[in-house]
Design a protein around this motif. Structure first.
Motif, PDB file in Angstrom:
ATOM      1  N   ASN A   4       0.838  -1.178   0.000  1.00 21.74           N
ATOM      2  CA  ASN A   4       0.000   0.000   0.000  1.00 21.74           C
ATOM      3  C   ASN A   4       0.884   1.243   0.000  1.00 21.74           C
ATOM      4  N   VAL A   5       1.016   1.891  -1.135  1.00 30.25           N
ATOM      5  CA  VAL A   5       1.861   3.073  -1.283  1.00 30.25           C
ATOM      6  C   VAL A   5       1.309   4.219  -0.440  1.00 30.25           C
ATOM      7  N   ASP A   6      -0.013   4.322  -0.336  1.00 30.89           N
ATOM      8  CA  ASP A   6      -0.612   5.373   0.489  1.00 30.89           C
ATOM      9  C   ASP A   6      -0.123   5.265   1.932  1.00 30.89           C
ATOM     10  N   GLU A   7      -0.102   4.054   2.453  1.00 34.93           N
ATOM     11  CA  GLU A   7       0.341   3.825   3.826  1.00 34.93           C
ATOM     12  C   GLU A   7       1.819   4.168   3.975  1.00 34.93           C
ATOM     13  N   TRP A   8       2.619   3.796   2.981  1.00 34.17           N
ATOM     14  CA  TRP A   8       4.055   4.085   2.990  1.00 34.17           C
ATOM     15  C   TRP A   8       4.284   5.595   3.027  1.00 34.17           C
ATOM     16  N   LEU A   9       3.546   6.339   2.214  1.00 39.85           N
ATOM     17  CA  LEU A   9       3.674   7.797   2.202  1.00 39.85           C
ATOM     18  C   LEU A   9       3.229   8.401   3.537  1.00 39.85           C
ATOM     19  N   ARG A  10       2.173   7.836   4.120  1.00 37.85           N
ATOM     20  CA  ARG A  10       1.683   8.321   5.412  1.00 37.85           C
ATOM     21  C   ARG A  10       2.746   8.125   6.485  1.00 37.85           C
ATOM     22  N   GLU A  11       3.424   6.974   6.460  1.00 39.03           N
ATOM     23  CA  GLU A  11       4.487   6.704   7.430  1.00 39.03           C
ATOM     24  C   GLU A  11       5.629   7.704   7.296  1.00 39.03           C
ATOM     25  N   LEU A  12       5.865   8.183   6.075  1.00 38.06           N
ATOM     26  CA  LEU A  12       6.920   9.174   5.841  1.00 38.06           C
ATOM     27  C   LEU A  12       6.465  10.595   6.149  1.00 38.06           C
ATOM     28  N   GLY A  13       5.188  10.777   6.408  1.00 38.38           N
ATOM     29  CA  GLY A  13       4.642  12.101   6.632  1.00 38.38           C
ATOM     30  C   GLY A  13       4.443  12.873   5.337  1.00 38.38           C
ATOM     31  N   LEU A  14       4.343  12.160   4.228  1.00 38.02           N
ATOM     32  CA  LEU A  14       4.200  12.787   2.916  1.00 38.02           C
ATOM     33  C   LEU A  14       2.935  12.316   2.206  1.00 38.02           C
ATOM     34  N   ASP A  15       1.876  12.110   2.976  1.00 42.57           N
ATOM     35  CA  ASP A  15       0.656  11.580   2.390  1.00 42.57           C
ATOM     36  C   ASP A  15      -0.049  12.562   1.453  1.00 42.57           C
ATOM     37  N   GLN A  16       0.410  13.817   1.390  1.00 47.57           N
ATOM     38  CA  GLN A  16      -0.183  14.766   0.437  1.00 47.57           C
ATOM     39  C   GLN A  16       0.118  14.367  -1.007  1.00 47.57           C
ATOM     40  N   TYR A  17       1.073  13.465  -1.218  1.00 51.39           N
ATOM     41  CA  TYR A  17       1.406  13.017  -2.581  1.00 51.39           C
ATOM     42  C   TYR A  17       0.694  11.718  -2.966  1.00 51.39           C
ATOM     43  N   ALA A  18      -0.112  11.175  -2.069  1.00 53.54           N
ATOM     44  CA  ALA A  18      -0.769   9.889  -2.323  1.00 53.54           C
ATOM     45  C   ALA A  18      -1.621   9.927  -3.587  1.00 53.54           C
ATOM     46  N   ALA A  19      -2.369  10.988  -3.781  1.00 53.57           N
ATOM     47  CA  ALA A  19      -3.236  11.082  -4.971  1.00 53.57           C
ATOM     48  C   ALA A  19      -2.404  11.092  -6.246  1.00 53.57           C
ATOM     49  N   ALA A  20      -1.278  11.808  -6.242  1.00 55.21           N
ATOM     50  CA  ALA A  20      -0.417  11.863  -7.431  1.00 55.21           C
ATOM     51  C   ALA A  20       0.162  10.481  -7.736  1.00 55.21           C
ATOM     52  N   PHE A  21       0.552   9.751  -6.711  1.00 56.88           N
ATOM     53  CA  PHE A  21       1.079   8.401  -6.917  1.00 56.88           C
ATOM     54  C   PHE A  21      -0.012   7.492  -7.478  1.00 56.88           C
ATOM     55  N   ARG A  22      -1.217   7.578  -6.915  1.00 59.53           N
ATOM     56  CA  ARG A  22      -2.337   6.760  -7.420  1.00 59.53           C
ATOM     57  C   ARG A  22      -2.667   7.122  -8.858  1.00 59.53           C
ATOM     58  N   ASP A  23      -2.750   8.436  -9.153  1.00 61.18           N
ATOM     59  CA  ASP A  23      -3.121   8.897 -10.504  1.00 61.18           C
ATOM     60  C   ASP A  23      -2.112   8.455 -11.563  1.00 61.18           C
ATOM     61  N   ASN A  24      -0.867   8.231 -11.140  1.00 65.42           N
ATOM     62  CA  ASN A  24       0.185   7.830 -12.079  1.00 65.42           C
ATOM     63  C   ASN A  24       0.505   6.344 -11.974  1.00 65.42           C
ATOM     64  N   ASP A  25      -0.375   5.585 -11.327  1.00 62.59           N
ATOM     65  CA  ASP A  25      -0.254   4.120 -11.227  1.00 62.59           C
ATOM     66  C   ASP A  25       1.067   3.674 -10.601  1.00 62.59           C
ATOM     67  N   ILE A  26       1.533   4.404  -9.597  1.00 58.89           N
ATOM     68  CA  ILE A  26       2.737   4.012  -8.874  1.00 58.89           C
ATOM     69  C   ILE A  26       2.306   3.030  -7.794  1.00 58.89           C
ATOM     70  N   ASP A  27       2.780   1.795  -7.909  1.00 55.48           N
ATOM     71  CA  ASP A  27       2.455   0.792  -6.903  1.00 55.48           C
ATOM     72  C   ASP A  27       3.737   0.257  -6.283  1.00 55.48           C
ATOM     73  N   GLY A  28       3.601  -0.664  -5.376  1.00 54.24           N
ATOM     74  CA  GLY A  28       4.748  -1.217  -4.664  1.00 54.24           C
ATOM     75  C   GLY A  28       5.760  -1.893  -5.554  1.00 54.24           C
ATOM     76  N   ASP A  29       5.326  -2.384  -6.708  1.00 54.99           N
ATOM     77  CA  ASP A  29       6.240  -3.082  -7.610  1.00 54.99           C
ATOM     78  C   ASP A  29       7.225  -2.143  -8.294  1.00 54.99           C
ATOM     79  N   ILE A  30       6.805  -0.909  -8.557  1.00 57.35           N
ATOM     80  CA  ILE A  30       7.695   0.007  -9.274  1.00 57.35           C
ATOM     81  C   ILE A  30       8.203   1.150  -8.412  1.00 57.35           C
ATOM     82  N   LEU A  31       7.755   1.214  -7.176  1.00 54.03           N
ATOM     83  CA  LEU A  31       8.162   2.296  -6.292  1.00 54.03           C
ATOM     84  C   LEU A  31       9.678   2.374  -6.149  1.00 54.03           C
ATOM     85  N   ALA A  32      10.341   1.237  -6.017  1.00 53.45           N
ATOM     86  CA  ALA A  32      11.795   1.218  -5.821  1.00 53.45           C
ATOM     87  C   ALA A  32      12.560   1.684  -7.053  1.00 53.45           C
TER      88      ALA A  32
END
Length: 113
Positions: A4-32
């Motif tokens: 869950n990329v949203d959860e990962w961003l929340r843990e970093l305190g950067l959850d304001q970017y969650a929508a941008a990651f979702r809109d661009n299909d960034i998932d756990g497989d390509i995050l690295a």
């Protein structure tokens, strides 16, 4: 990596970017695989936020995956002779038809085949 990329961003305190990651299909497989340029393209304009994300992404690359923690079975060593030539296993199968020897004496070789 957390699926869950949203959860990962929340843990970093950067959850304001969650929508941008979702809109661009960034998932756990390509995050690295994300780069600084990718983050800029996602709208991460703050250099501090980009540095924080890149450091977290680098940590993902270094973290062993659950599949990587299981030690692979060692490959069997292939024997070599003194000249260093490789030997391989060979399977041979021989089949005999009952009465084929007697039949071979009576038939033409082409007919027997």
């Amino acid at each position: 990596m957390a699926a869950n990329v949203d959860e990962w961003l929340r843990e970093l305190g950067l959850d304001q970017y969650a929508a941008a990651f979702r809109d661009n299909d960034i998932d756990g497989d390509i995050l690295a695989d994300l780069t600084a340029d990718d983050l800029i393209g996602l709208g991460v304009t703050s250099i501090g936020h980009r540095r924080k994300l890149l450091a977290a992404i680098a940590g993902l690359r270094e973290a062993p995956s659950p599949q990587a923690t299981a030690a692979p079975a060692p490959a069997p060593a292939e024997p070599t002779d003194s000249a260093g030539a490789e030997r391989r296993l060979l399977t041979i199968m021989f089949c005999d038809v009952v009465g084929s020897t007697e039949l071979a004496t009576r038939l033409d070789p082409e007919d027997l085949r």
